[in-house]
Design a protein around this motif. Structure first.
Motif, PDB file in Angstrom:
ATOM      1  N   TYR A 112       0.836  -1.195   0.000  1.00  0.00           N
ATOM      2  CA  TYR A 112       0.000   0.000   0.000  1.00  0.00           C
ATOM      3  C   TYR A 112       0.875   1.252   0.000  1.00  0.00           C
ATOM      4  N   ARG A 113       0.223   2.375  -0.239  1.00  0.00           N
ATOM      5  CA  ARG A 113       0.805   3.680   0.058  1.00  0.00           C
ATOM      6  C   ARG A 113      -0.225   4.483   0.831  1.00  0.00           C
ATOM      7  N   VAL A 114       0.241   5.403   1.676  1.00  0.00           N
ATOM      8  CA  VAL A 114      -0.619   6.174   2.575  1.00  0.00           C
ATOM      9  C   VAL A 114      -0.496   7.656   2.225  1.00  0.00           C
ATOM     10  N   LEU A 115      -1.627   8.322   2.087  1.00  0.00           N
ATOM     11  CA  LEU A 115      -1.656   9.769   1.823  1.00  0.00           C
ATOM     12  C   LEU A 115      -2.279  10.477   3.018  1.00  0.00           C
ATOM     13  N   VAL A 116      -1.558  11.443   3.608  1.00  0.00           N
ATOM     14  CA  VAL A 116      -2.036  12.211   4.759  1.00  0.00           C
ATOM     15  C   VAL A 116      -2.208  13.661   4.320  1.00  0.00           C
ATOM     16  N   SER A 117      -3.374  14.271   4.625  1.00  0.00           N
ATOM     17  CA  SER A 117      -3.650  15.639   4.160  1.00  0.00           C
ATOM     18  C   SER A 117      -4.503  16.374   5.166  1.00  0.00           C
ATOM     19  N   PHE A 118      -4.388  17.691   5.121  1.00  0.00           N
ATOM     20  CA  PHE A 118      -5.267  18.569   5.900  1.00  0.00           C
ATOM     21  C   PHE A 118      -5.143  19.967   5.334  1.00  0.00           C
ATOM     22  N   VAL A 119      -6.246  20.733   5.379  1.00  0.00           N
ATOM     23  CA  VAL A 119      -6.262  22.072   4.822  1.00  0.00           C
ATOM     24  C   VAL A 119      -5.207  22.939   5.511  1.00  0.00           C
ATOM     25  N   GLY A 120      -4.435  23.674   4.699  1.00  0.00           N
ATOM     26  CA  GLY A 120      -3.390  24.531   5.230  1.00  0.00           C
ATOM     27  C   GLY A 120      -2.034  23.856   5.314  1.00  0.00           C
ATOM     28  N   PHE A 121      -1.938  22.529   4.979  1.00  0.00           N
ATOM     29  CA  PHE A 121      -0.685  21.794   5.038  1.00  0.00           C
ATOM     30  C   PHE A 121      -0.421  21.114   3.702  1.00  0.00           C
ATOM     31  N   ARG A 122       0.881  20.856   3.434  1.00  0.00           N
ATOM     32  CA  ARG A 122       1.241  20.086   2.251  1.00  0.00           C
ATOM     33  C   ARG A 122       0.889  18.617   2.473  1.00  0.00           C
ATOM     34  N   ASN A 123       0.410  17.958   1.423  1.00  0.00           N
ATOM     35  CA  ASN A 123       0.119  16.530   1.516  1.00  0.00           C
ATOM     36  C   ASN A 123       1.410  15.744   1.761  1.00  0.00           C
ATOM     37  N   LYS A 124       1.284  14.642   2.497  1.00  0.00           N
ATOM     38  CA  LYS A 124       2.428  13.783   2.787  1.00  0.00           C
ATOM     39  C   LYS A 124       2.091  12.365   2.324  1.00  0.00           C
ATOM     40  N   THR A 125       2.939  11.791   1.454  1.00  0.00           N
ATOM     41  CA  THR A 125       2.734  10.441   0.951  1.00  0.00           C
ATOM     42  C   THR A 125       3.801   9.507   1.516  1.00  0.00           C
ATOM     43  N   ILE A 126       3.368   8.356   2.028  1.00  0.00           N
ATOM     44  CA  ILE A 126       4.279   7.335   2.551  1.00  0.00           C
ATOM     45  C   ILE A 126       4.201   6.138   1.614  1.00  0.00           C
ATOM     46  N   GLU A 127       5.286   5.881   0.917  1.00  0.00           N
ATOM     47  CA  GLU A 127       5.310   4.812  -0.072  1.00  0.00           C
ATOM     48  C   GLU A 127       5.724   3.482   0.573  1.00  0.00           C
ATOM     49  N   ASN A 128       5.478   2.408  -0.163  1.00  0.00           N
ATOM     50  CA  ASN A 128       5.998   1.075   0.188  1.00  0.00           C
ATOM     51  C   ASN A 128       5.611   0.639   1.602  1.00  0.00           C
ATOM     52  N   VAL A 129       4.315   0.674   1.870  1.00  0.00           N
ATOM     53  CA  VAL A 129       3.793   0.168   3.137  1.00  0.00           C
ATOM     54  C   VAL A 129       3.313  -1.264   2.898  1.00  0.00           C
ATOM     55  N   THR A 130       3.964  -2.244   3.546  1.00  0.00           N
ATOM     56  CA  THR A 130       3.629  -3.654   3.347  1.00  0.00           C
ATOM     57  C   THR A 130       3.026  -4.215   4.630  1.00  0.00           C
ATOM     58  N   LEU A 131       1.855  -4.870   4.498  1.00  0.00           N
ATOM     59  CA  LEU A 131       1.155  -5.446   5.637  1.00  0.00           C
ATOM     60  C   LEU A 131       1.041  -6.950   5.460  1.00  0.00           C
ATOM     61  N   ALA A 132       1.203  -7.661   6.572  1.00  0.00           N
ATOM     62  CA  ALA A 132       0.991  -9.105   6.598  1.00  0.00           C
ATOM     63  C   ALA A 132      -0.199  -9.421   7.485  1.00  0.00           C
ATOM     64  N   ASN A 133      -0.831 -10.544   7.272  1.00  0.00           N
ATOM     65  CA  ASN A 133      -1.987 -10.936   8.078  1.00  0.00           C
ATOM     66  C   ASN A 133      -1.599 -10.985   9.558  1.00  0.00           C
ATOM     67  N   GLY A 134      -2.451 -10.378  10.367  1.00  0.00           N
ATOM     68  CA  GLY A 134      -2.236 -10.358  11.801  1.00  0.00           C
ATOM     69  C   GLY A 134      -1.251  -9.315  12.274  1.00  0.00           C
ATOM     70  N   GLN A 135      -0.620  -8.586  11.365  1.00  0.00           N
ATOM     71  CA  GLN A 135       0.400  -7.606  11.732  1.00  0.00           C
ATOM     72  C   GLN A 135      -0.230  -6.270  12.137  1.00  0.00           C
ATOM     73  N   THR A 136       0.336  -5.590  13.131  1.00  0.00           N
ATOM     74  CA  THR A 136      -0.008  -4.218  13.485  1.00  0.00           C
ATOM     75  C   THR A 136       1.205  -3.351  13.191  1.00  0.00           C
ATOM     76  N   LEU A 137       1.104  -2.490  12.193  1.00  0.00           N
ATOM     77  CA  LEU A 137       2.215  -1.651  11.764  1.00  0.00           C
ATOM     78  C   LEU A 137       1.992  -0.219  12.241  1.00  0.00           C
ATOM     79  N   ASP A 138       2.971   0.305  13.001  1.00  0.00           N
ATOM     80  CA  ASP A 138       2.900   1.670  13.505  1.00  0.00           C
ATOM     81  C   ASP A 138       3.781   2.564  12.621  1.00  0.00           C
ATOM     82  N   LEU A 139       3.165   3.522  11.947  1.00  0.00           N
ATOM     83  CA  LEU A 139       3.913   4.446  11.086  1.00  0.00           C
ATOM     84  C   LEU A 139       4.614   5.537  11.861  1.00  0.00           C
TER      85      LEU A 139
END
Length: 856
Positions: free
Chosen positions: A102-129
């Motif tokens: 996956y990739r994650v896009l974070v945005s809010f009015v008044g701020f530049r968008n932030k994209t996090i590339e290469n997010v890989t999830l496995a079954n049962g995994q909890t990933l903290d960004l």
């Protein structure tokens, strides 16, 4: 239901201010053309056992970004498969995710968008960004060129929003210049506003009423600088949250605000052949506290008017013909000064206070030459030199508190005190045909209109697709009018002898109201908004000479319902509401205004309110680069308050205009407009208004006899506008409008036209600009031709307006600001309950705090 899902649904209800990366998901308060939210019954995406967490921080201030938007995209397909918003601490979590890349896009009015590339999830995994830092987009915002039709017009379930930020032809002008360009609205050359042919509307400024607007809508608009207006909201189908007044609808003018930190000062100026202006507006914000201080002054001059009047009246088998010519000039000074304060008591509580002072100083001079013919024979010729003064000073003070428990769950208390001191006088010298002074007249009319309002509102979401609102409001209003009509000879003192009059009107009007409103969005993305409001009005009115007027109290139950649905790219809206329109100050005021003795006006303090049922069907669609909207509406008004003209029994050839509840009025019509983005730099628009009016009822003459009146006909108006942006900061804009004659109870009022073109050049540092604008430059004057008639009189009136104009403008910004995440500020009281007369007059009354209106 999980916390993040509830936050997502309720935050999207106010999505008019936010445009997150996953904005294709539907909002609760409007229509959508896209997929259901993940996690809802309409979502068929597979569920897994992976989980994604993190937090969002402001990189400059090292604090949480509340309610930032997080979107999760499939790395292979590029499609958004899930989304949420951060909580008050900036934390977020996405659960039940399928293993994958996956990739994650974070945005809010008044701020530049932030994209996090290469997010890989496995079954049962909890990933903290971890902590995701967003940086301010204030520099980027200064360079953005907004394209597409949404930048110009936004459509919501109960209103149309016109964005006025980039109107370069209005520099150096006022709010009248902006409102002329708003679809659905008509603004005549005197500044009087109507919506779909009805002048029974309420104008709010930043969701607040004002007694300066109450006394004269047209004059109030002249006090608002055009380049301080951000948006104009045309609320055609007000919900129960709004006061029941304003049978034609509500216009809400939103001025420019921001959530910037630091010190800022804007200087705007303009000079022209018919007017000049200077505006200084400053703001300072540090931490939790913010202050604003501003002043605006405008001078109007070189305003020339010429009139020709022919009117015939029949009284007691005597026919009198009046022929009158007039030459007049007017000049005026308008000012508005404000001081505002807001403070964040806590991150979910805010306090807002403000005080505003408005001043108007209008002076007019007119020379009238009148000939009276009795049964075809010239009886007399007279000259009349009249000096009129229309002065006012208005104070508005408000204190408001808002407590936000979570997105869309909030409670507010709002207070407002408003007072308007209005003076409307004239002095007249009477001369015979040889120019000798034979007498003098004087009319002194002092009015005080004041009110105090207390209002509380609460709203909360129910489940994930419902919102309920309820509240209560009380208004205490008092109107005083002290009037004197005095006479004098060529010399000596003024007295009330020989038909002079004096009197006083005391009018108490107290209103108690309560409402509830409910919004529901179905799985099929139908949106329904319904409500019920009850208002009870207590009246105590009396005149000095007549005593108590005996006007009874009355209550009214006001239902409203609005619905919208998007079908194959076409948004369909249906609306119904019932409205009440109370009479305004100038309609109640019994002052006998005889500045022109052949056309006298007098109010009627015994007027009752009018009730209106409104229906509308709206269709809108974007076809490639063209946005098209068509609205079909119907309006049925009972007990309609209308101008009624009758011959005078005592003054030969004179026509007296008053107000009566005549009976019933029907209006049916359509408003259509289209905007075309020819290129990313060029926009062209066209609009057309057509409606059919039918007025009928009985009026009572001075002798007590009733007369039946009926009048019908079509009303047509329309126009076009275009704007273009060029290289090196150059831009141009043009606008043209034509309004045909308007049906009245006793004839048709003349139409008018208006056009303007302007060019602007921005400085290279983006801190200032210079411009030039010209209006009505192809002709020397414009003629408004009005024909009125009845069995007792016929009147033909030609008014020639010399409004060719040109103006130079200059604007500059001083100071450096940094962007801070915007907080919701306390709501303010809104009163919108009194009817405007034909000259833009109307006293204040009740209204909303919100109803879908974005607050800054």
């Amino acid at each position: 239901m999980k916390t993040h899902t509830l936050l997502l649904i309720t935050t999207l209800l106010a999505a008019s201010l936010l445009t997150p990366a996953w904005a294709q998901f539907p909002t609760m308060g409007g229509s959508s053309q896209t997929k259901a939210l993940p996690g809802t019954a309409g979502d068929q995406s597979p569920k897994g056992s992976a989980k994604l967490t993190g937090s969002v921080m402001d990189s400059a201030q090292a604090k949480a970004v509340e309610f930032a938007s997080i979107a999760l995209y499939n790395k292979t397909t590029g499609k958004a498969i899930d989304g949420t918003v951060a909580d008050e601490k900036g934390k977020f979590a996405l659960a039940k995710l399928v293993a994958g890349d996956y990739r994650v896009l974070v945005s809010f009015v008044g701020f530049r968008n932030k994209t996090i590339e290469n997010v890989t999830l496995a079954n049962g995994q909890t990933l903290d960004l971890g902590t995701i830092q967003l940086s301010s987009s204030v520099k980027t915002l200064a360079e953005v060129t907004v394209t597409g039709q949404a930048a110009l017009i936004e459509e919501k379930v109960d209103r149309l929003v016109y964005n006025a930020d980039k109107d370069i032809t209005a520099k150096g002008g006022d709010a009248t210049d902006i409102l002329r360009k708003v679809p659905l609205l008509t603004v005549d050359l005197d500044g009087n506003v109507s919506l779909r042919g009805s002048s029974n509307i309420r104008v709010l400024i930043n969701n607040k009423p004002s007694t300066i607007v109450a006394s004269s809508v047209a004059d109030a608009l002249k006090q608002i600088p055009a380049d301080q207006i951000k948006t104009v909201e045309v609320i055609t189908s007000p919900s129960a949250k709004y006061d029941a007044e304003g049978s034609g609808g509500i216009i809400n003018i939103i001025t420019k605000k921001n959530s910037l930190q630091g010190l800022n000062l804007n200087v705007d100026s303009g000079v022209g052949n018919r007017g000049s202006m200077l505006s200084l507006n400053g703001s300072y914000r540090k931490g939790k506290a913010g202050f604003t201080l501003g002043g605006f002054g405008r001078a109007m001059y070189n305003t020339i008017t010429k009139t020709n009047l022919d009117q015939t009246s029949q009284v007691n088998n005597v026919s009198t013909l009046t022929r009158q010519t007039g030459d007049g000039t007017s000049q005026g000074l308008f000012g508005q000064y404000n001081l505002g304060f807001d403070y964040d008591l806590a991150k979910n509580q805010s306090l807002t206070a403000g005080i505003r002072y408005g001043v108007r100083n209008m002076i007019s001079q007119q020379d009238l030459v009148t000939q009276l013919f009795t049964n075809g024979t010239l009886g007399s010729t007279s000259n009349r030199n009249v000096d009129s003064k229309n002065l006012s000073g208005t104070v508005d003070a408000n204190v408001d508190y808002l407590h936000t428990f979570k997105p869309q769950q909030e409670w507010s208390i709002s207070t407002l005190y408003s007072r308007n001191d209005l003076t409307n006088n004239f002095d007249a010298d009477l001369l015979n045909g040889s120019g000798e002074l034979t007498g003098r007249q004087q009319n002194l009319n002092k009015n005080v209109n004041q009110e105090f309002t207390l209002q509380t509102d609460y709203q909360t979401p129910i489940k994930k697709n419902q919102l309920i609102e309820f509240g209560a409001k009380g208004i205490i209003r008092q109107v005083n009018s002290d009037y004197r009509y005095l006479l004098a000879g060529p010399t000596g003192n003024f007295t009330t002898e020989n038909n002079g009059t004096l009197g006083e009107l005391l009018y108490h009007q107290n209103i108690a109201a309560g409402y509830t409103s409910y919004t529901y969005t179905t799985k099929q993305r139908y949106t329904f908004k319904g409500g019920l409001r009850y208002e009870h009005t207590f009246i105590d009115a009396s005149t000095k000479e007549g005593g108590t007027l005996g006007i009874g109290n009355y209550g009214v139950l006001v239902p409203s319902i609005n619905a919208s649905k998007t079908i194959k790219g076409t948004t369909v809206k249906l609306g119904y509401n019932r409205r009440i329109q109370r009479p305004g100050l100038q309609q109640l005021n019994p002052n006998f205004n005889a500045a022109n003795p052949q056309n006298i006006t007098v109010g009627n303090p015994t007027l009752r309110p009018e009730l209106t049922n409104n229906f509308e069907l709206g269709l809108s669609k974007t076809i490639k680069k063209t946005f098209i909207n068509a609205t079909f509406f119907g309006r049925v008004t009972n007990n309609a308050i209308t101008q009624v003209r009758q011959p005078s029994d005592t003054l030969a050839g004179a026509i007296i205009t008053s107000y009566q509840n005549i009976g019933r009025q029907y209006t049916y019509g359509t408003n259509t407009f289209a905007n075309v983005a020819v290129t990313s730099k060029i926009n062209v628009g066209v609009f057309l208004n057509i409606f059919y009016s039918s007025l009928s009822g009985q009026t009572l003459g001075s002798d007590g006899a009733s007369t039946e009146f009926t009048n019908t006909g079509f009303n047509v108006g329309g126009g076009t506008f275009a704007s273009a942006q060029f290289k090196n900061g150059w831009g141009a804009q043009a606008f043209g409008f034509m309004q045909g004659s308007q049906v009245q109870l006793q004839g048709r009022q003349g139409g008018f036209g208006f056009y303007t073109i302007g060019v602007k050049k921005d400085f290279s540092n983006k801190k200032g600009s210079v411009g030039i604008a010209a209006e009505n430059f192809l002709s020397n004057r414009f003629n408004i031709h009005t024909v009125l008639n009845s069995p007792q009189f016929n009147q033909v009136n030609d008014v020639y307006l010399y409004n060719r104009g040109i103006r130079l403008t200059f604007t500059y910004k001083i100071g450096k600001m940094t962007m801070d995440a915007p907080r919701k500020k306390a709501k303010s009281v809104n009163n919108d309950d009194v009817k405007s007369d034909g000259s833009g007059q109307a006293p204040a009354g009740g209204s909303p705090t919100g109803g879908g209106t974005p607050r800054q």
